[in-house]
Each structure stands twice: as C-alpha cells, then as structure tokens.
Write an enzyme that holds these catalytic residues in place. Structure first.
Site, PDB file in Angstrom:
ATOM      1  N   ASP A  28      -1.352  -0.713   5.443  1.00 21.18           N
ATOM      2  CA  ASP A  28      -0.848  -0.440   6.791  1.00 21.18           C
ATOM      3  C   ASP A  28      -1.437  -1.454   7.774  1.00 21.18           C
ATOM      4  OD1 ASP A  28       0.495   0.821   8.808  1.00 21.18           O
ATOM      5  OD2 ASP A  28      -0.822   2.574   8.885  1.00 21.18           O
ATOM      6  N   ASN A  30       0.437  -4.218   9.248  1.00 21.55           N
ATOM      7  CA  ASN A  30       1.079  -5.542   9.347  1.00 21.55           C
ATOM      8  C   ASN A  30       1.631  -5.779  10.751  1.00 21.55           C
ATOM      9  OD1 ASN A  30       0.628  -5.693   6.619  1.00 21.55           O
ATOM     10  ND2 ASN A  30       2.758  -5.476   6.003  1.00 21.55           N
ATOM     11  N   GLY A  31       2.281  -4.743  11.289  1.00 23.30           N
ATOM     12  CA  GLY A  31       2.903  -4.875  12.616  1.00 23.30           C
ATOM     13  C   GLY A  31       1.859  -5.152  13.684  1.00 23.30           C
ATOM     14  N   HIS A  45       4.309  -8.947   8.059  1.00 25.91           N
ATOM     15  CA  HIS A  45       4.670  -8.596   6.678  1.00 25.91           C
ATOM     16  C   HIS A  45       4.456  -9.795   5.746  1.00 25.91           C
ATOM     17  CE1 HIS A  45       5.930  -4.712   7.897  1.00 25.91           C
ATOM     18  NE2 HIS A  45       7.043  -5.079   8.496  1.00 25.91           N
ATOM     19  N   TRP A  77      13.322   3.318   4.889  1.00 27.33           N
ATOM     20  CA  TRP A  77      14.721   2.978   5.207  1.00 27.33           C
ATOM     21  C   TRP A  77      15.046   3.313   6.651  1.00 27.33           C
ATOM     22  CZ3 TRP A  77      16.686   0.041   1.585  1.00 27.33           C
ATOM     23  CH2 TRP A  77      16.323   0.237   0.255  1.00 27.33           C
ATOM     24  N   LEU A 139      -4.568  -5.997 -16.252  1.00 19.08           N
ATOM     25  CA  LEU A 139      -4.450  -5.088 -15.095  1.00 19.08           C
ATOM     26  C   LEU A 139      -3.018  -4.594 -15.033  1.00 19.08           C
ATOM     27  CD1 LEU A 139      -5.536  -4.066 -12.189  1.00 19.08           C
ATOM     28  CD2 LEU A 139      -4.357  -6.063 -11.298  1.00 19.08           C
ATOM     29  N   SER A 204       0.859   9.952   4.138  1.00 22.30           N
ATOM     30  CA  SER A 204       2.239   9.473   4.290  1.00 22.30           C
ATOM     31  C   SER A 204       3.065   9.547   3.002  1.00 22.30           C
ATOM     32  CB  SER A 204       2.237   8.022   4.821  1.00 22.30           C
ATOM     33  OG  SER A 204       1.644   7.984   6.088  1.00 22.30           O
ATOM     34  N   GLU A 215     -10.936   9.969  -4.585  1.00 23.25           N
ATOM     35  CA  GLU A 215     -11.756   9.708  -3.393  1.00 23.25           C
ATOM     36  C   GLU A 215     -10.864   9.003  -2.377  1.00 23.25           C
ATOM     37  OE1 GLU A 215     -14.877  10.728  -2.925  1.00 23.25           O
ATOM     38  OE2 GLU A 215     -14.769  11.674  -4.898  1.00 23.25           O
TER      39      GLU A 215
HETATM   40  C1  FPP Z   1       2.889  -1.305   6.927  1.00 24.92           C
HETATM   41  O1  FPP Z   1       2.724  -2.117   8.054  1.00 24.92           O
HETATM   42  C2  FPP Z   1       3.340  -1.984   5.714  1.00 24.92           C
HETATM   43  C3  FPP Z   1       4.575  -1.814   5.122  1.00 24.92           C
HETATM   44  C4  FPP Z   1       5.699  -1.094   5.737  1.00 24.92           C
HETATM   45  C5  FPP Z   1       4.858  -2.253   3.777  1.00 24.92           C
HETATM   46  C6  FPP Z   1       3.932  -3.240   3.143  1.00 24.92           C
HETATM   47  C7  FPP Z   1       4.629  -4.499   2.918  1.00 24.92           C
HETATM   48  C8  FPP Z   1       4.016  -5.684   2.645  1.00 24.92           C
HETATM   49  C9  FPP Z   1       2.569  -5.791   2.449  1.00 24.92           C
HETATM   50  C10 FPP Z   1       4.799  -6.945   2.546  1.00 24.92           C
HETATM   51  C11 FPP Z   1       5.633  -7.139   1.346  1.00 24.92           C
HETATM   52  C12 FPP Z   1       5.089  -6.617   0.071  1.00 24.92           C
HETATM   53  C13 FPP Z   1       5.144  -7.258  -1.113  1.00 24.92           C
HETATM   54  C14 FPP Z   1       4.706  -6.590  -2.355  1.00 24.92           C
HETATM   55  C15 FPP Z   1       5.602  -8.634  -1.225  1.00 24.92           C
HETATM   56  P1  FPP Z   1       3.355  -1.587   9.422  1.00 24.92           P
HETATM   57  O2  FPP Z   1       4.566  -2.391   9.692  1.00 24.92           O
HETATM   58  O3  FPP Z   1       3.612  -0.111   9.350  1.00 24.92           O
HETATM   59  O4  FPP Z   1       2.182  -1.901  10.416  1.00 24.92           O
HETATM   60  P2  FPP Z   1       1.956  -1.201  11.852  1.00 24.92           P
HETATM   61  O5  FPP Z   1       1.625   0.230  11.590  1.00 24.92           O
HETATM   62  O6  FPP Z   1       0.798  -1.979  12.406  1.00 24.92           O
HETATM   63  O7  FPP Z   1       3.222  -1.383  12.634  1.00 24.92           O
END
Ligand code: FPP
Length: 248
Positions: A28, A30-31, A45, A77, A139, A204, A215
């Site tokens: 979690d 990325n955004g 992402h 989705w 792995l 989630s 854990e």
């Molecule tokens: C949450 O970040 C992450 C995801 C919705 C999915 C994870 C996807 C990746 C790591 C990229 C692609 C994966 C692969 C295997 C190539 P968020 O967008 O919910 O972050 P935020 O809560 O800060 O907005």
C-alpha cells in the site's frame, strides 16, 4: 546435529527461532508516494513494480519459501478505468520483462485469486509464466490477482456444497482441513507473517482465513520505498514474536 541430551525440554509454545517460511504483503502507499513527489498515481505504481522486483529477489536470497503479494484485489476494479488499465499494463510489462529473471533465480511464479476475470492476453502471460517456472524450488512467488479472501471462501464453500449435494461428502466431514484444501493457498506453507505498508491497519479482504495465526506487522514505509532491507527488518521483528497458536 543431534545434541539430544543438551536440547531444552520441549514446550507447547512454538517460537519463531526458525524465521518465517511464508510472508505476505499488502503493498500500500503507491498513490501517496507519487503525490508527495507531485507525480501522477501511475508513477507510484511504476515505482511499486520496481519494489516488487527488488523484494522478490531479496526474499529468495533470504531463503523464504513463499512470498505472496497483493497485486490486484477483487475490489480494485472499483478504481477509475484509467488506473485499472495502468495497473493491468504494469502487470503485463512486469510479466513480459521479469519472468525470465524469476526463472534464472530459481523462483516459481504462482497466483491466487480468480485469474479468469483478467483480460485474455494477461491470462496467457500469467499461465506462460507459471508454466515456465513450475519446476523451480527456491521461492514460491505468489501474485494475488483479482483476489479477495471472501471470494476465495465463497468458491471453497460452493465446492463443498456441491460435494455434499452429490453425496461425496457428509456435512459432518467438513472441518478446517476440508476447507483449507479448497482455498487457493492449499499447497503453500502456512502464512507466518502478514505485512502491510504505508501505515494503514486493515486486512482489506486479504488472506483472512490464512491470517488466523499469522503475525501481523504494520509499517509506515510506503510500498515503493520497500526493499530487501525493509524485508529483513520485518523478519527480524517476526523473530521477537512468541507464537502460541491459541495455547499458553
Ligand atoms: C496500493 O497503492 C497498491 C495497489 C493498488 C496495487 C499494487 C500494485 C503494484 C505494486 C504495481 C504493479 C504490481 C506488479 C506485480 C507489477 P495505492 O494506490 O492504494 O496507494 P495509496 O493508498 O497511497 O493511494
């Protein structure tokens, strides 16, 4: 190494001295990583996909048996069509680029979730990757794709209901083992450690059954900043936990 007389008396409490075999991560943040840099979400992402690459390699080097990553949930989705398409595009790019490297590193690619819900070419890429790496043993890298724990349990329960209706199984035969055998994770080691990045403290809809005695570790690191060092720190934290599995 036997050392029978010197070994401590066995206790009912399993400790974590051996380290986790199966680690799962809710990736979690990325955004937020992108937002802090005034970049579009897709840049977060993209950086997240790089963190996947690095972390999988580290997990193999550290001797984990299985690493399960929540790449796309059955609820994702609901995100904008642009973001869904960005995530699918990244997954496509990752599989095209990284499967050969996984194979070189002795890593077996697997999936959990209902991959039939993905686009056709992506299903093919996933199947090819799984097939190409199926004999690797270093792995198990498990991508959760179109995965939701409630959906997984519904599929398992439907399967059991059909077996009962056909007379192949009696209701009294249903126990945790019959359920576990029908989960997507049935041939993976038990989940030891579940990590969520970015400071959120929720599961989630991820591995709800499997997390029963896992854990839990919530770290503030945003997923794109996660790496082998962060994984090592998580494993060290796991080493401080005393696991009781309901015993005392
Ligand atoms: C949450 O970040 C992450 C995801 C919705 C999915 C994870 C996807 C990746 C790591 C990229 C692609 C994966 C692969 C295997 C190539 P968020 O967008 O919910 O972050 P935020 O809560 O800060 O907005």
């Amino acid at each position: 190494m036997t050392g029978l007389s010197a070994s401590p008396a066995p206790t009912a409490v399993a400790t974590t001295a051996t380290g986790p075999r199966h680690v799962a991560i809710i990736m979690d943040g990325n955004g937020r990583w992108a937002k802090r840099r005034f970049l579009p979400r897709v840049a977060g992402h993209r950086a997240g996909a790089e963190a996947v690459r690095v972390t999988v390699k580290a997990a193999a080097d550290m001797g984990l048996q299985a690493l399960t990553l929540y790449a796309f949930s059955s609820e994702n989705w609901r995100r904008s069509s642009e973001e869904v398409s960005d995530l699918m595009g990244l997954l496509r790019h990752y599989l095209r680029k990284e499967v050969a490297e996984l194979d070189r590193n002795g890593i077996r690619l697997r999936t959990i979730g209902d991959i039939s819900g993905l686009e056709g070419d992506l299903i093919d890429l996933v199947r090819d990757g799984v097939e190409r790496t199926k004999d690797n043993r270093r792995l198990d890298f498990v991508l959760a794709l179109n995965y939701g724990a409630q959906d997984e349990m519904v599929r398992a329960i439907r399967d059991i209901a059909l077996a009962v209706r056909s007379g192949a199984m009696a209701p009294e035969d249903i126990d945790p083992t019959t359920i576990e055998a029908r989960l997507d994770t049935s041939d993976l080691p038990p989940l030891d450690l579940l990590i969520r990045t970015s400071g959120e403290r929720r599961l989630s809809n991820f591995l709800l059954w499997q997390a029963a005695y896992a854990e839990l570790l919530f770290v503030d690191t945003l997923w794109p900043d996660f790496d082998g060092k962060a994984l090592a720190a998580a494993i060290a934290d796991f080493g401080t936990r005393e696991r009781r599995f309901g015993g005392r």
